[in-house]
Motif scaffolding. Structure first.
Motif, PDB file in Angstrom:
ATOM      1  N   ALA A 623      22.219  11.669 -15.482  1.00  8.90           N
ATOM      2  CA  ALA A 623      20.781  11.907 -15.616  1.00  8.90           C
ATOM      3  C   ALA A 623      20.128  10.810 -16.440  1.00  8.90           C
ATOM      4  O   ALA A 623      19.019  10.351 -16.133  1.00  8.90           O
ATOM      5  N   ASP A 624      20.836  10.368 -17.501  1.00  6.57           N
ATOM      6  CA  ASP A 624      20.288   9.285 -18.323  1.00  6.57           C
ATOM      7  C   ASP A 624      20.188   7.988 -17.525  1.00  6.57           C
ATOM      8  O   ASP A 624      19.195   7.263 -17.629  1.00  6.57           O
ATOM      9  N   THR A 625      21.214   7.715 -16.711  1.00  6.01           N
ATOM     10  CA  THR A 625      21.176   6.503 -15.870  1.00  6.01           C
ATOM     11  C   THR A 625      20.023   6.568 -14.885  1.00  6.01           C
ATOM     12  O   THR A 625      19.294   5.583 -14.679  1.00  6.01           O
ATOM     13  N   PHE A 626      19.840   7.734 -14.254  1.00  6.06           N
ATOM     14  CA  PHE A 626      18.726   7.898 -13.319  1.00  6.06           C
ATOM     15  C   PHE A 626      17.396   7.740 -14.040  1.00  6.06           C
ATOM     16  O   PHE A 626      16.471   7.092 -13.529  1.00  6.06           O
ATOM     17  N   ASP A 627      17.318   8.329 -15.226  1.00  9.85           N
ATOM     18  CA  ASP A 627      16.070   8.239 -15.988  1.00  9.85           C
ATOM     19  C   ASP A 627      15.766   6.797 -16.382  1.00  9.85           C
ATOM     20  O   ASP A 627      14.636   6.318 -16.224  1.00  9.85           O
ATOM     21  N   GLN A 628      16.816   6.097 -16.873  1.00  7.63           N
ATOM     22  CA  GLN A 628      16.606   4.722 -17.314  1.00  7.63           C
ATOM     23  C   GLN A 628      16.381   3.772 -16.132  1.00  7.63           C
ATOM     24  O   GLN A 628      15.534   2.883 -16.195  1.00  7.63           O
ATOM     25  N   GLY A 629      17.156   3.988 -15.053  1.00  4.67           N
ATOM     26  CA  GLY A 629      17.097   3.036 -13.948  1.00  4.67           C
ATOM     27  C   GLY A 629      16.016   3.299 -12.943  1.00  4.67           C
ATOM     28  O   GLY A 629      15.419   2.354 -12.394  1.00  4.67           O
ATOM     29  N   VAL A 630      15.740   4.591 -12.638  1.00  2.86           N
ATOM     30  CA  VAL A 630      14.780   4.912 -11.587  1.00  2.86           C
ATOM     31  C   VAL A 630      13.423   5.283 -12.173  1.00  2.86           C
ATOM     32  O   VAL A 630      12.407   4.631 -11.891  1.00  2.86           O
ATOM     33  N   VAL A 631      13.406   6.323 -13.000  1.00  2.00           N
ATOM     34  CA  VAL A 631      12.122   6.778 -13.537  1.00  2.00           C
ATOM     35  C   VAL A 631      11.515   5.717 -14.453  1.00  2.00           C
ATOM     36  O   VAL A 631      10.420   5.200 -14.207  1.00  2.00           O
ATOM     37  N   ASP A 632      12.254   5.363 -15.512  1.00  2.00           N
ATOM     38  CA  ASP A 632      11.741   4.328 -16.410  1.00  2.00           C
ATOM     39  C   ASP A 632      11.684   2.976 -15.717  1.00  2.00           C
ATOM     40  O   ASP A 632      10.800   2.156 -16.015  1.00  2.00           O
ATOM     41  N   GLY A 633      12.622   2.748 -14.780  1.00  2.00           N
ATOM     42  CA  GLY A 633      12.619   1.469 -14.063  1.00  2.00           C
ATOM     43  C   GLY A 633      11.347   1.275 -13.270  1.00  2.00           C
ATOM     44  O   GLY A 633      10.771   0.175 -13.259  1.00  2.00           O
ATOM     45  N   ALA A 634      10.893   2.319 -12.559  1.00  2.00           N
ATOM     46  CA  ALA A 634       9.658   2.208 -11.778  1.00  2.00           C
ATOM     47  C   ALA A 634       8.455   1.982 -12.691  1.00  2.00           C
ATOM     48  O   ALA A 634       7.597   1.136 -12.417  1.00  2.00           O
ATOM     49  N   VAL A 635       8.421   2.753 -13.782  1.00  2.00           N
ATOM     50  CA  VAL A 635       7.303   2.589 -14.727  1.00  2.00           C
ATOM     51  C   VAL A 635       7.328   1.195 -15.341  1.00  2.00           C
ATOM     52  O   VAL A 635       6.290   0.510 -15.434  1.00  2.00           O
ATOM     53  N   ASN A 636       8.520   0.744 -15.734  1.00  2.00           N
ATOM     54  CA  ASN A 636       8.631  -0.575 -16.354  1.00  2.00           C
ATOM     55  C   ASN A 636       8.311  -1.695 -15.368  1.00  2.00           C
ATOM     56  O   ASN A 636       7.771  -2.736 -15.758  1.00  2.00           O
ATOM     57  N   ALA A 637       8.657  -1.487 -14.066  1.00  6.67           N
ATOM     58  CA  ALA A 637       8.346  -2.509 -13.067  1.00  6.67           C
ATOM     59  C   ALA A 637       6.839  -2.686 -12.914  1.00  6.67           C
ATOM     60  O   ALA A 637       6.334  -3.811 -12.838  1.00  6.67           O
ATOM     61  N   VAL A 638       6.130  -1.568 -12.855  1.00  8.02           N
ATOM     62  CA  VAL A 638       4.667  -1.644 -12.747  1.00  8.02           C
ATOM     63  C   VAL A 638       4.079  -2.335 -13.966  1.00  8.02           C
ATOM     64  O   VAL A 638       3.215  -3.217 -13.863  1.00  8.02           O
ATOM     65  N   SER A 639       4.565  -1.943 -15.134  1.00  9.75           N
ATOM     66  CA  SER A 639       4.035  -2.561 -16.352  1.00  9.75           C
ATOM     67  C   SER A 639       4.413  -4.042 -16.431  1.00  9.75           C
ATOM     68  O   SER A 639       3.639  -4.860 -16.948  1.00  9.75           O
ATOM     69  N   SER A 640       5.586  -4.401 -15.890  1.00 14.33           N
ATOM     70  CA  SER A 640       6.002  -5.808 -15.919  1.00 14.33           C
ATOM     71  C   SER A 640       5.072  -6.677 -15.076  1.00 14.33           C
ATOM     72  O   SER A 640       4.740  -7.804 -15.469  1.00 14.33           O
ATOM     73  N   VAL A 641       4.671  -6.164 -13.910  1.00 10.98           N
ATOM     74  CA  VAL A 641       3.730  -6.912 -13.063  1.00 10.98           C
ATOM     75  C   VAL A 641       2.420  -7.131 -13.804  1.00 10.98           C
ATOM     76  O   VAL A 641       1.858  -8.239 -13.810  1.00 10.98           O
ATOM     77  N   SER A 642       1.945  -6.068 -14.446  1.00 10.95           N
ATOM     78  CA  SER A 642       0.685  -6.199 -15.194  1.00 10.95           C
ATOM     79  C   SER A 642       0.827  -7.181 -16.346  1.00 10.95           C
ATOM     80  O   SER A 642      -0.053  -8.027 -16.577  1.00 10.95           O
ATOM     81  N   LEU A 643       1.937  -7.070 -17.065  1.00  8.37           N
ATOM     82  CA  LEU A 643       2.143  -7.974 -18.199  1.00  8.37           C
ATOM     83  C   LEU A 643       2.292  -9.425 -17.740  1.00  8.37           C
ATOM     84  O   LEU A 643       1.746 -10.351 -18.372  1.00  8.37           O
ATOM     85  N   PHE A 644       3.037  -9.634 -16.649  1.00  6.69           N
ATOM     86  CA  PHE A 644       3.221 -11.002 -16.148  1.00  6.69           C
ATOM     87  C   PHE A 644       1.890 -11.602 -15.698  1.00  6.69           C
ATOM     88  O   PHE A 644       1.555 -12.749 -16.044  1.00  6.69           O
ATOM     89  N   SER A 645       1.120 -10.811 -14.940  1.00  7.61           N
ATOM     90  CA  SER A 645      -0.177 -11.311 -14.470  1.00  7.61           C
ATOM     91  C   SER A 645      -1.102 -11.599 -15.641  1.00  7.61           C
ATOM     92  O   SER A 645      -1.785 -12.634 -15.681  1.00  7.61           O
ATOM     93  N   GLY A 646      -1.103 -10.689 -16.571  1.00  5.85           N
ATOM     94  CA  GLY A 646      -1.971 -10.880 -17.730  1.00  5.85           C
ATOM     95  C   GLY A 646      -1.586 -12.103 -18.537  1.00  5.85           C
ATOM     96  O   GLY A 646      -2.461 -12.838 -19.024  1.00  5.85           O
ATOM     97  N   SER A 647      -0.247 -12.317 -18.694  1.00  5.15           N
ATOM     98  CA  SER A 647       0.179 -13.481 -19.479  1.00  5.15           C
ATOM     99  C   SER A 647      -0.221 -14.786 -18.810  1.00  5.15           C
ATOM    100  O   SER A 647      -0.521 -15.773 -19.486  1.00  5.15           O
ATOM    101  N   ARG A 648      -0.211 -14.815 -17.455  1.00  5.38           N
ATOM    102  CA  ARG A 648      -0.597 -16.038 -16.744  1.00  5.38           C
ATOM    103  C   ARG A 648      -2.109 -16.257 -16.784  1.00  5.38           C
ATOM    104  O   ARG A 648      -2.585 -17.371 -17.006  1.00  5.38           O
ATOM    105  N   ILE A 649      -2.849 -15.171 -16.549  1.00  2.00           N
ATOM    106  CA  ILE A 649      -4.308 -15.297 -16.563  1.00  2.00           C
ATOM    107  C   ILE A 649      -4.811 -15.628 -17.954  1.00  2.00           C
ATOM    108  O   ILE A 649      -5.813 -16.348 -18.134  1.00  2.00           O
ATOM    109  N   ARG A 650      -4.099 -15.164 -18.958  1.00  2.00           N
ATOM    110  CA  ARG A 650      -4.526 -15.402 -20.336  1.00  2.00           C
ATOM    111  C   ARG A 650      -4.545 -16.898 -20.667  1.00  2.00           C
ATOM    112  O   ARG A 650      -5.286 -17.340 -21.545  1.00  2.00           O
TER     113      ARG A 650
END
Length: 683
Positions: A623-650
């Motif tokens: 359950a922890d692996t699923f939480d870290q890899g899938v649930v948190d992974g999806a959330v972190n992926a979305v946030s990573s795109v935003s952070l990457f775009s923001g860092s470039r536009i900045r």
């Protein structure tokens, strides 16, 4: 007398005040109070006892108190007019009886502690008496709770207090481990209880036990729902009765944990690591009693579900026999008593499942007295033996400790169900109720009856094995040759409880009523008087005192009592034959590997550890692996795109005006080119 109920909150607040005084002393690090803080605790519990007796007298006069003290939250539940979370007091025949039991036992435990703890050079006494005070207040708050959520809160506080007191000797390796085990095992059951509380609110919109005629409690609403007079919310696609069964079994999870029923019984034997007076309080009047009391308090709800009652009866009957078999081979005095507690609460659960509401509460009453007596008697022996608990190191104490012996003997006769001691009357009524309702077409109850009946000789055997090994024969060690004397504060509570263990059965001589017609079943009259708004539909048609079974009610009563008493005498006689000798030997060694199985508690601890390591831990890791890899992974992926775009536009935010002008010009040029190209393409 009517105004006595205004002092109801003081029953809970007085022990809580003693807790505050003792904990203040403990935190100060100085010896500010005599006897380590025992005096405030004794005064507080004595005051609560006086008030409890006064409440019982008022209830005997026909008064019942059910008032909301404080509303602490207001909300909304779909399908209901609203939801209020409250603290309130419900003082009726059941709770007033339990108040007297808890306060009396708590007072005697406090007094006994003067001799057991204070005279032994014990350190940390303010912490000990603070724990006793909070423990007593928590149980009293649980008893008078007028709704399930409030009961759950105090239920959890009782568990916390047991953790603190079982682990009192925290510098030793055993007590902290036992305290954690008790806390975790009972929390597992309480998880289901919590879900059950939420389910009650979601189903009925209220958690009041009784309520008013205009806004009745959930037991009455459950009856009305089955009668089509109230629409209850149901879930999981289940019908009304099936859903009520699910809710009842969820709450039962907490009961099984607290009252140490199979399979959540494993914490209670380890809890013997706590001080012996704490064991007496836990086993007789507080934590273990809380589960059975809760089922009795909710009995109007459980009565609408024959399935839930059947499960309760089967679990109780099996536990009564299962735990008793383990007590047969134990060597430590308190270990035998621990398994007897599990077994006796199994009898109470059997009675509740069999429709014997009064029989169960009757055994709760008598058991409180004789089990508190046995634990405090064991404490007297342990004190005299310089804290050696091994029965095989004792012997010959009968003449050296006469007060302890004769009071302990009274408790043992009551536990074994020997006529005319208190345990005989309550256990006999449990078996009687189970038998007649089983014969009325409830085969599951007959299975529970067989379990309960088989547990009778087992109980008598391990009880008197304990008595003969401890007090009879020759002294087997120097400690037993010259035991340390005990003082009045140890002997006094034993005399009081010994008397109660002998005569308490007189409050409900139901078989005598059947035989003679005399109205001597006082507890039936007491409890039935407050049960009118919690009508029991299931089994209610059967009146065990007017129906005929096995050729007539007289035959049924006499035959049932004779069989039960005969089996008890058989177990006693076998123990006498094997152990009432000058130099006893361990005859259970002849059991071979079966003895190892019993002594190691059917390997229940090992089994639970295996489940934790091989099942729960891998599932948790997955359950922890699923939480870290899938649930948190999806959330972190979305946030990573935003952070990457923001860092470039900045990077284009340089703060240089000429750069901004150039970017604006380039942007306009790009727009003109795009629109020019698009315009040419469209034309």
């Amino acid at each position: 007398m009517a105004g006595i109920f205004d002092f109801g909150p003081a029953i809970v607040l007085l022990p809580f005040l003693s807790f505050l005084i003792a904990v203040g002393t403990a935190l100060s690090g100085r010896d500010l109070l005599p006897k380590g803080g025992a005096i405030p605790g004794i005064a507080a519990t004595a005051g609560s006892l006086v008030l409890s007796v006064a409440m019982a007298a008022a209830v005997a006069g026909g008064e019942v108190y059910d008032e909301t003290i404080y509303t602490w939250a207001v909300g909304a539940v779909p399908g209901s007019d609203g939801l209020e979370l409250t603290f309130g007091l419900l003082i009726d025949p059941l709770s007033s009886m339990m108040l007297v039991i808890v306060t009396l036992v708590a007072l005697l435990v406090h007094v006994f502690s003067l001799g057991y703890m204070n005279d032994d050079g014990e350190t940390g006494l303010p912490r000990y008496y603070a724990g006793l005070g909070l423990f007593t207040a928590s149980m009293l708050g649980f008893v008078v709770a007028d709704n399930l959520l409030m009961a759950f809160m105090f239920f959890e506080l009782v568990g916390l207090c047991s953790y603190l007191l079982i682990g009192f000797h925290f510098r030793e390796p055993g007590p902290p481990s036992a305290a954690k085990k008790a806390f975790l095992v009972t929390r597992f059951g309480d998880y289901f209880f919590l879900i059950g509380v939420v389910a009650v609110f979601a189903t009925f919109g209220t958690a009041q036990f009784v309520g008013t005629e205009a806004a009745p409690g959930f037991p009455v609403l459950a009856e009305q729902a089955l009668a089509g007079e109230f629409t209850a919310n149901t879930f999981l696609g289940l019908g009304t009765e099936a859903w009520f069964t699910v809710v009842g079994l969820l709450v039962l999870g907490g009961v099984i944990g607290k009252s140490a029923q199979f399979p959540l019984h494993t914490w209670l034997p380890d809890a013997m690591e706590g001080p012996t007076p704490v064991s007496a309080l836990i086993h007789a009047a507080t934590m273990v009693a809380a589960g059975v009391y809760l089922v009795a308090r909710m009995y109007g709800f459980y009565a609408v579900s024959p399935t839930a009652l059947g499960v309760i009866a089967l679990v109780g009957g099996f536990t009564a026999l299962f735990a008793g078999t383990m007590g047969v081979v134990k060597r430590e005095l308190k270990q035998v008593l621990a398994y007897s507690t599990i077994s006796q609460y199994g009898y109470m659960m059997l009675a509740l499942g069999a429709g014997g509401y009064v029989a169960a509460t009757f055994h709760l009453l008598t058991h409180a007295f004789f089990k508190a007596l046995l634990f405090l008697g064991a404490g007297s022996v342990i004190l005299a033996m310089h804290h050696n608990e091994n029965m095989w190191d004792m012997g010959g104490l009968k003449d050296k400790m006469p007060v302890t012996y004769y009071s302990f003997l009274a408790g043992s006769l009551a536990l074994a169900g020997i006529f005319p001691f208190a345990g005989f009357w309550s256990k006999d009524e449990i078996l009687f109720e189970t038998l007649i309702h089983g014969l009325d077409g409830q085969p599951l109850l007959l299975v529970g009856y067989v379990f309960g009946l088989l547990a009778v000789p087992v109980t008598a055997f391990y009880t008197f094995r304990m008595v003969f090994l401890t007090f009879h024969g020759d002294a087997r060690t120097e400690q037993a040759e010259s035991p340390e004397s005990v003082r009045w504060n140890v002997k006094g509570p034993l005399v009081v409880l010994g008397t109660l263990a002998t005569v308490a059965g007189a409050v409900n001589l139901a078989p005598v009523r059947v035989l003679t017609g005399a109205h001597v079943d006082f507890l039936h009259a007491w409890l039935d008087g407050g049960f009118s708004d919690l009508t029991v539909h299931h089994y209610a048609e059967i009146d065990p005192y007017s129906s005929a079974y096995i050729g007539g009610e007289l035959t049924t009563v006499l035959l049932g009592a004779a069989v039960s008493l005969g089996l008890a005498l058989l177990g006693l006689g076998l123990a006498y034959r094997l152990y009432a000798v000058p130099e006893p030997v361990e005859h259970t060694d002849k059991l071979g590997s079966a003895k190892d199985l019993l002594y190691d508690n059917y390997y229940q601890d090992e089994y639970q550890v295996y489940l934790a390591n091989r099942v729960v831990l891998p599932v948790a890791r997955a359950a922890d692996t699923f939480d870290q890899g899938v649930v948190d992974g999806a959330v972190n992926a979305v946030s990573s795109v935003s952070l990457f775009s923001g860092s470039r536009i900045r990077r284009i935010q340089t703060g240089v005006v000429s750069n901004y002008a150039a970017l604006v010009t380039l942007g306009l040029t790009a727009l003109l080119v795009v629109f020019g190209v698009l315009g040419g393409w469209l034309l």
